[in-house]
Motif scaffolding. Sequence first.
Motif, PDB file in Angstrom:
ATOM      1  N   THR A 264     -13.613   4.815  -4.036  1.00 39.15           N
ATOM      2  CA  THR A 264     -13.013   5.606  -2.966  1.00 39.15           C
ATOM      3  C   THR A 264     -11.763   4.895  -2.456  1.00 39.15           C
ATOM      4  O   THR A 264     -11.541   3.708  -2.740  1.00 39.15           O
ATOM      5  CB  THR A 264     -13.982   5.784  -1.778  1.00 39.15           C
ATOM      6  OG1 THR A 264     -14.232   4.490  -1.191  1.00 39.15           O
ATOM      7  CG2 THR A 264     -15.293   6.420  -2.224  1.00 39.15           C
ATOM      8  N   PHE A 265     -10.969   5.616  -1.682  1.00 36.16           N
ATOM      9  CA  PHE A 265      -9.781   5.011  -1.094  1.00 36.16           C
ATOM     10  C   PHE A 265     -10.168   3.866  -0.161  1.00 36.16           C
ATOM     11  O   PHE A 265      -9.531   2.812  -0.159  1.00 36.16           O
ATOM     12  CB  PHE A 265      -8.974   6.059  -0.327  1.00 36.16           C
ATOM     13  CG  PHE A 265      -7.737   5.506   0.313  1.00 36.16           C
ATOM     14  CD1 PHE A 265      -6.590   5.261  -0.423  1.00 36.16           C
ATOM     15  CD2 PHE A 265      -7.723   5.211   1.681  1.00 36.16           C
ATOM     16  CE1 PHE A 265      -5.449   4.725   0.166  1.00 36.16           C
ATOM     17  CE2 PHE A 265      -6.590   4.681   2.282  1.00 36.16           C
ATOM     18  CZ  PHE A 265      -5.446   4.441   1.515  1.00 36.16           C
ATOM     19  N   GLN A 266     -11.214   4.051   0.611  1.00 33.03           N
ATOM     20  CA  GLN A 266     -11.642   3.020   1.557  1.00 33.03           C
ATOM     21  C   GLN A 266     -12.052   1.741   0.834  1.00 33.03           C
ATOM     22  O   GLN A 266     -11.748   0.630   1.287  1.00 33.03           O
ATOM     23  CB  GLN A 266     -12.799   3.538   2.423  1.00 33.03           C
ATOM     24  CG  GLN A 266     -13.129   2.653   3.613  1.00 33.03           C
ATOM     25  CD  GLN A 266     -11.972   2.489   4.587  1.00 33.03           C
ATOM     26  OE1 GLN A 266     -11.173   3.403   4.756  1.00 33.03           O
ATOM     27  NE2 GLN A 266     -11.864   1.321   5.201  1.00 33.03           N
ATOM     28  N   LYS A 267     -12.735   1.888  -0.296  1.00 30.16           N
ATOM     29  CA  LYS A 267     -13.141   0.704  -1.069  1.00 30.16           C
ATOM     30  C   LYS A 267     -11.921  -0.033  -1.609  1.00 30.16           C
ATOM     31  O   LYS A 267     -11.868  -1.270  -1.588  1.00 30.16           O
ATOM     32  CB  LYS A 267     -14.059   1.113  -2.219  1.00 30.16           C
ATOM     33  CG  LYS A 267     -15.449   1.533  -1.781  1.00 30.16           C
ATOM     34  CD  LYS A 267     -16.293   1.933  -2.986  1.00 30.16           C
ATOM     35  CE  LYS A 267     -17.687   2.379  -2.559  1.00 30.16           C
ATOM     36  NZ  LYS A 267     -18.507   2.820  -3.722  1.00 30.16           N
ATOM     37  N   GLN A 268     -10.937   0.726  -2.103  1.00 29.00           N
ATOM     38  CA  GLN A 268      -9.725   0.094  -2.631  1.00 29.00           C
ATOM     39  C   GLN A 268      -8.942  -0.595  -1.516  1.00 29.00           C
ATOM     40  O   GLN A 268      -8.378  -1.672  -1.715  1.00 29.00           O
ATOM     41  CB  GLN A 268      -8.852   1.131  -3.339  1.00 29.00           C
ATOM     42  CG  GLN A 268      -9.488   1.748  -4.569  1.00 29.00           C
ATOM     43  CD  GLN A 268      -9.982   0.699  -5.550  1.00 29.00           C
ATOM     44  OE1 GLN A 268      -9.236  -0.194  -5.950  1.00 29.00           O
ATOM     45  NE2 GLN A 268     -11.254   0.785  -5.923  1.00 29.00           N
ATOM     46  N   LEU A 269      -8.921   0.019  -0.341  1.00 27.14           N
ATOM     47  CA  LEU A 269      -8.242  -0.584   0.804  1.00 27.14           C
ATOM     48  C   LEU A 269      -8.888  -1.917   1.171  1.00 27.14           C
ATOM     49  O   LEU A 269      -8.204  -2.922   1.410  1.00 27.14           O
ATOM     50  CB  LEU A 269      -8.291   0.374   1.995  1.00 27.14           C
ATOM     51  CG  LEU A 269      -7.750  -0.152   3.338  1.00 27.14           C
ATOM     52  CD1 LEU A 269      -6.290  -0.551   3.202  1.00 27.14           C
ATOM     53  CD2 LEU A 269      -7.926   0.907   4.426  1.00 27.14           C
ATOM     54  N   GLN A 270     -10.221  -1.944   1.177  1.00 25.32           N
ATOM     55  CA  GLN A 270     -10.927  -3.177   1.518  1.00 25.32           C
ATOM     56  C   GLN A 270     -10.677  -4.270   0.481  1.00 25.32           C
ATOM     57  O   GLN A 270     -10.528  -5.447   0.827  1.00 25.32           O
ATOM     58  CB  GLN A 270     -12.422  -2.902   1.656  1.00 25.32           C
ATOM     59  CG  GLN A 270     -12.785  -2.077   2.882  1.00 25.32           C
ATOM     60  CD  GLN A 270     -14.264  -1.754   2.970  1.00 25.32           C
ATOM     61  OE1 GLN A 270     -15.044  -2.174   2.121  1.00 25.32           O
ATOM     62  NE2 GLN A 270     -14.647  -1.017   3.990  1.00 25.32           N
ATOM     63  N   ILE A 271     -10.611  -3.884  -0.794  1.00 28.92           N
ATOM     64  CA  ILE A 271     -10.336  -4.859  -1.860  1.00 28.92           C
ATOM     65  C   ILE A 271      -8.985  -5.519  -1.635  1.00 28.92           C
ATOM     66  O   ILE A 271      -8.839  -6.748  -1.722  1.00 28.92           O
ATOM     67  CB  ILE A 271     -10.379  -4.173  -3.242  1.00 28.92           C
ATOM     68  CG1 ILE A 271     -11.819  -3.806  -3.610  1.00 28.92           C
ATOM     69  CG2 ILE A 271      -9.768  -5.074  -4.316  1.00 28.92           C
ATOM     70  CD1 ILE A 271     -11.938  -2.942  -4.853  1.00 28.92           C
ATOM     71  N   VAL A 272      -7.974  -4.705  -1.330  1.00 33.82           N
ATOM     72  CA  VAL A 272      -6.628  -5.235  -1.133  1.00 33.82           C
ATOM     73  C   VAL A 272      -6.561  -6.071   0.143  1.00 33.82           C
ATOM     74  O   VAL A 272      -5.946  -7.146   0.169  1.00 33.82           O
ATOM     75  CB  VAL A 272      -5.587  -4.095  -1.095  1.00 33.82           C
ATOM     76  CG1 VAL A 272      -4.198  -4.639  -0.758  1.00 33.82           C
ATOM     77  CG2 VAL A 272      -5.557  -3.372  -2.440  1.00 33.82           C
ATOM     78  N   GLN A 273      -7.195  -5.599   1.203  1.00 37.17           N
ATOM     79  CA  GLN A 273      -7.193  -6.365   2.458  1.00 37.17           C
ATOM     80  C   GLN A 273      -7.869  -7.722   2.267  1.00 37.17           C
ATOM     81  O   GLN A 273      -7.408  -8.727   2.813  1.00 37.17           O
ATOM     82  CB  GLN A 273      -7.896  -5.573   3.557  1.00 37.17           C
ATOM     83  CG  GLN A 273      -7.058  -4.410   4.099  1.00 37.17           C
ATOM     84  CD  GLN A 273      -7.795  -3.599   5.151  1.00 37.17           C
ATOM     85  OE1 GLN A 273      -8.991  -3.340   5.024  1.00 37.17           O
ATOM     86  NE2 GLN A 273      -7.070  -3.192   6.189  1.00 37.17           N
ATOM     87  N   GLN A 274      -8.936  -7.768   1.482  1.00 38.16           N
ATOM     88  CA  GLN A 274      -9.595  -9.040   1.202  1.00 38.16           C
ATOM     89  C   GLN A 274      -8.660  -9.993   0.475  1.00 38.16           C
ATOM     90  O   GLN A 274      -8.528 -11.166   0.836  1.00 38.16           O
ATOM     91  CB  GLN A 274     -10.845  -8.807   0.344  1.00 38.16           C
ATOM     92  CG  GLN A 274     -12.010  -8.181   1.082  1.00 38.16           C
ATOM     93  CD  GLN A 274     -13.195  -7.980   0.167  1.00 38.16           C
ATOM     94  OE1 GLN A 274     -13.593  -8.896  -0.553  1.00 38.16           O
ATOM     95  NE2 GLN A 274     -13.756  -6.781   0.169  1.00 38.16           N
TER      96      GLN A 274
END
Length: 322
Positions: A264-274
């Motif tokens: 999902t978009f939210q999962k990809q966002l969290q990956i990048v933020q990490q």
Amino acid sequence: MKITMTKQMQLFIESLGISIDALQKKANIADARWQHTLTISDLDYVNLLQELDQLLTDEQLVVFSQIENLNMFIPPLFAALTAKNGYEGIQRLQKYKRLIGPMEMNVIETGQTLSITFSFVRVNQELPRFALLAEQLLLVSLVRTGTGENVMPLMIEGPYSYGAKIEEWLGVSGTKNVKNRLVFKKEDVMQPFLTENNVMWGYLEPEFTKRLYQVSTEKTFSQNVQAKLFSAIPTGSFTVKDVAKSMGISVRTLQRNLAAENTTFQKQLQIVQQQLAFHYLQRSDLTTDDISYLLGYADTNSFVRAFKRWTGKTLSEYRLPR
């Protein structure tokens, strides 16, 4: 991966009584225009197969699966026909299948038989009836065309009914099973191909190998989204709407393509933020408040809680030694 459908293939589909314009709308392909060459995504390709499944009759499916109708549109099929026999042709098709679409062949060899199964690549869903039966019938047609003999499979099975028209063409009855499988006698596929052409294959193989390498190194859709997020997050404009706009697609298309890769978009966002957080934490000139701001968090406490959730550690526990 982007899949190309030539104008000739589009015209062939229309010759079966299928309106390309109507098919496009039913498959919900955003911003696509059926011009000389159409380029679509893996997910759009899957949607097209599902719609064709609803539109084609069994008689049309048999016509669609004839090698003589398709090899001029699909180079890997032509390459398979230039092989010395069906065994080699099937091996070539397995190797270059990814050049045709987001599907893969699995070939299992025993002492007396050759067994082939089909599945989607990455897309987490079952093959529609049309997609599976067309692939199975196409392989039978390939062997028959190459050998000039009415070769019949030893067994054919899948999770769908095959129907009288299809079984009549195959010469055998299909078996309904959860898994799909097409089995040939090895002696049948070892018969020499009348269409063998080593000279032509000598010209084709280098280009096919080059293209296969390009496909294997192409970024996934989620990797492309991550690349956009890396540059968008520091600007503060990184909502799903912002990213979709920067990629020139609709929010719905972005979400559908991510769903096809089981994310999902939210999962990809969290990956990048990490990843950005780990990078920033190595810098001694950035405070926790600075990092929180650079990652797009509304307040520092939200970032602190997120980091604890990601790593199981507090920020002070994680800070790298200087």
